[in-house]
Design a protein around this motif. Structure first.
Motif, mmCIF file in Angstrom:
data_model
loop_
_atom_site.group_PDB
_atom_site.id
_atom_site.type_symbol
_atom_site.label_atom_id
_atom_site.label_comp_id
_atom_site.label_asym_id
_atom_site.label_seq_id
_atom_site.Cartn_x
_atom_site.Cartn_y
_atom_site.Cartn_z
ATOM 1 N N GLY A 1 36.298 32.304 46.797
ATOM 2 C CA GLY A 1 36.885 32.576 45.490
ATOM 3 C C GLY A 1 38.253 33.219 45.612
ATOM 4 N N GLY A 2 39.036 32.732 46.568
ATOM 5 C CA GLY A 2 40.324 33.357 46.865
ATOM 6 C C GLY A 2 41.494 32.832 46.063
ATOM 7 N N THR A 3 41.225 32.082 44.995
ATOM 8 C CA THR A 3 42.311 31.451 44.256
ATOM 9 C C THR A 3 42.737 32.211 43.007
ATOM 10 N N THR A 4 41.919 33.172 42.566
ATOM 11 C CA THR A 4 42.259 33.951 41.373
ATOM 12 C C THR A 4 41.771 35.382 41.549
ATOM 13 N N GLY A 5 42.247 36.267 40.674
ATOM 14 C CA GLY A 5 41.712 37.611 40.564
ATOM 15 C C GLY A 5 41.698 38.409 41.852
ATOM 16 N N ILE A 6 40.588 39.101 42.096
ATOM 17 C CA ILE A 6 40.446 39.960 43.261
ATOM 18 C C ILE A 6 40.644 39.177 44.551
ATOM 19 N N GLY A 7 40.082 37.982 44.622
ATOM 20 C CA GLY A 7 40.207 37.172 45.831
ATOM 21 C C GLY A 7 41.641 36.833 46.163
ATOM 22 N N LYS A 8 42.382 36.428 45.156
ATOM 23 C CA LYS A 8 43.782 36.060 45.379
ATOM 24 C C LYS A 8 44.607 37.271 45.779
ATOM 25 N N GLY B 1 38.492 27.487 46.296
ATOM 26 C CA GLY B 1 38.007 27.664 44.934
ATOM 27 C C GLY B 1 37.757 26.293 44.329
ATOM 28 N N ARG B 2 37.158 26.281 43.139
ATOM 29 C CA ARG B 2 36.758 25.010 42.524
ATOM 30 C C ARG B 2 37.906 24.267 41.866
ATOM 31 N N ASP B 3 38.866 25.013 41.328
ATOM 32 C CA ASP B 3 39.914 24.413 40.505
ATOM 33 C C ASP B 3 41.155 24.109 41.342
ATOM 34 N N GLY C 1 51.222 35.835 58.067
ATOM 35 C CA GLY C 1 50.274 35.017 58.808
ATOM 36 C C GLY C 1 50.162 33.644 58.190
ATOM 37 N N ASP C 2 49.308 32.812 58.765
ATOM 38 C CA ASP C 2 49.084 31.466 58.239
ATOM 39 C C ASP C 2 48.196 31.527 57.002
ATOM 40 N N VAL C 3 48.438 30.608 56.064
ATOM 41 C CA VAL C 3 47.648 30.524 54.839
ATOM 42 C C VAL C 3 47.193 29.084 54.664
ATOM 43 N N CYS C 4 45.887 28.884 54.514
ATOM 44 C CA CYS C 4 45.368 27.526 54.360
ATOM 45 C C CYS C 4 44.082 27.571 53.546
ATOM 46 N N GLY C 5 43.495 26.408 53.310
ATOM 47 C CA GLY C 5 42.260 26.347 52.545
ATOM 48 C C GLY C 5 42.037 24.972 51.957
ATOM 49 N N ILE C 6 41.022 24.856 51.123
ATOM 50 C CA ILE C 6 40.703 23.598 50.459
ATOM 51 C C ILE C 6 40.131 23.890 49.073
ATOM 52 N N THR C 7 40.046 22.861 48.258
ATOM 53 C CA THR C 7 39.350 22.944 46.981
ATOM 54 C C THR C 7 37.892 22.572 47.215
ATOM 55 N N ALA C 8 36.981 23.453 46.834
ATOM 56 C CA ALA C 8 35.563 23.192 47.092
ATOM 57 C C ALA C 8 34.705 24.068 46.194
ATOM 58 N N ILE D 1 33.768 23.136 54.173
ATOM 59 C CA ILE D 1 34.558 24.368 54.281
ATOM 60 C C ILE D 1 34.496 24.910 55.698
ATOM 61 N N TRP D 2 33.299 24.991 56.263
ATOM 62 C CA TRP D 2 33.165 25.558 57.605
ATOM 63 C C TRP D 2 33.766 24.653 58.680
#
Length: 251
Positions: free
Chosen positions: A21-28, A45-47, A64-71, A82-83
């Motif tokens: 949940g790193g795309t909004t709020g506390i996570g972001k 995150g989902r959106d 540092g590096d920043v990466c991720g996916i929508t999931a 994700i893993w």
């Protein structure tokens, strides 16, 4: 005491950090802070729009590096994907911030399918990600899991029965998980925020900001700083539980 910038950054720089949940709020806000200190951060995150915006914002100040996916954390196939991405891009994990959660009302307000989806997100999501993180952390003998809970586990407000149930579960899970994995060199911290400005809140953003100015709500960055404090401790020191309340939120 050593330079504070060294103190707070020593356990973050070059660490492999996953934030659910790193795309909004506390996570972001947590992702922005840890990436600015040199952490290699993976978010999801989902959106897709929220994800794209978060990646762009976090990269602006990242060392540092920043990466991720929508999931979606409730989908088994998404969890496996994700893993796979984490293992390929980060090569493992040192820190997990379990944060992905949804708001919920009482049992009279929520339909069964929505209750199930909320529990899958708020409880099963935490447990499944902790399980996969522990497998990888045990292999190299260290790690840190931070579970973001809620003061709802203590307040038990009648208007949020389903949410209270999920956050009470996270309180118990965090305490038991620490006992299970500490001998493996893995730390577990549990943070319970009070009311925080976020998209989860039912009130309009303008009303939330007004409450923050009145010291009745927190900002997401306040909780990000609490996460950093937990992560910054020496090996001998575990911050087990933190409760963070707005000054004038009487709980």
């Amino acid at each position: 005491m050593k330079n504070l910038s060294d103190y707070f950054g020593r356990n973050i720089n070059r660490k492999r950090i996953v934030i659910t949940g790193g795309t909004t709020g506390i996570g972001k806000d947590t992702a922005e802070l840890l990436a600015s200190l040199g952490g290699n951060v993976f978010i999801f995150g989902r959106d897709k729009d929220d994800f794209d915006q978060a990646i762009a914002d976090i990269k602006q100040q990242a060392e540092g590096d920043v990466c991720g996916i929508t999931a979606d954390i409730t989908r088994r196939e998404d969890i496996e994907l994700i893993w796979q991405e984490i293992d390929q891009t980060l090569g493992g994990i040192d820190i997990l911030i379990n944060n992905a959660a949804l708001p919920a009302g009482g049992i009279n307000d929520e339909e069964y399918e929505n209750i199930k989806y909320i529990i899958d997100t708020n409880v099963i999501g935490y447990i499944s990600f902790a399980k996969e993180a522990v497998i990888r952390m045990k292999a190299h003998g260290h790690g840190h899991i931070v579970n973001i809970g809620s003061m709802s586990a203590e307040v038990k407000e009648e208007t949020g029965t389903v949410y209270v149930a999920t956050k009470s579960a996270i309180r118990g899970f965090s305490a038991a998980l620490r006992k299970e994995v500490n001998s493996e060199g893995i730390k577990v911290s549990h943070i319970e925020p009070g009311s925080v400005i976020s998209d989860m809140q039912p009130a309009p953003k303008e009303e939330q900001w007004d409450k923050m100015k009145k010291m009745e709500m927190l900002k997401a960055e306040d909780i990000a700083m609490s996460v950093l404090f937990c992560l910054s401790q020496p090996l001998r020191c575990d911050v087990v539980t933190i409760q963070v309340r707005p000054h004038l939120q009487i709980i």
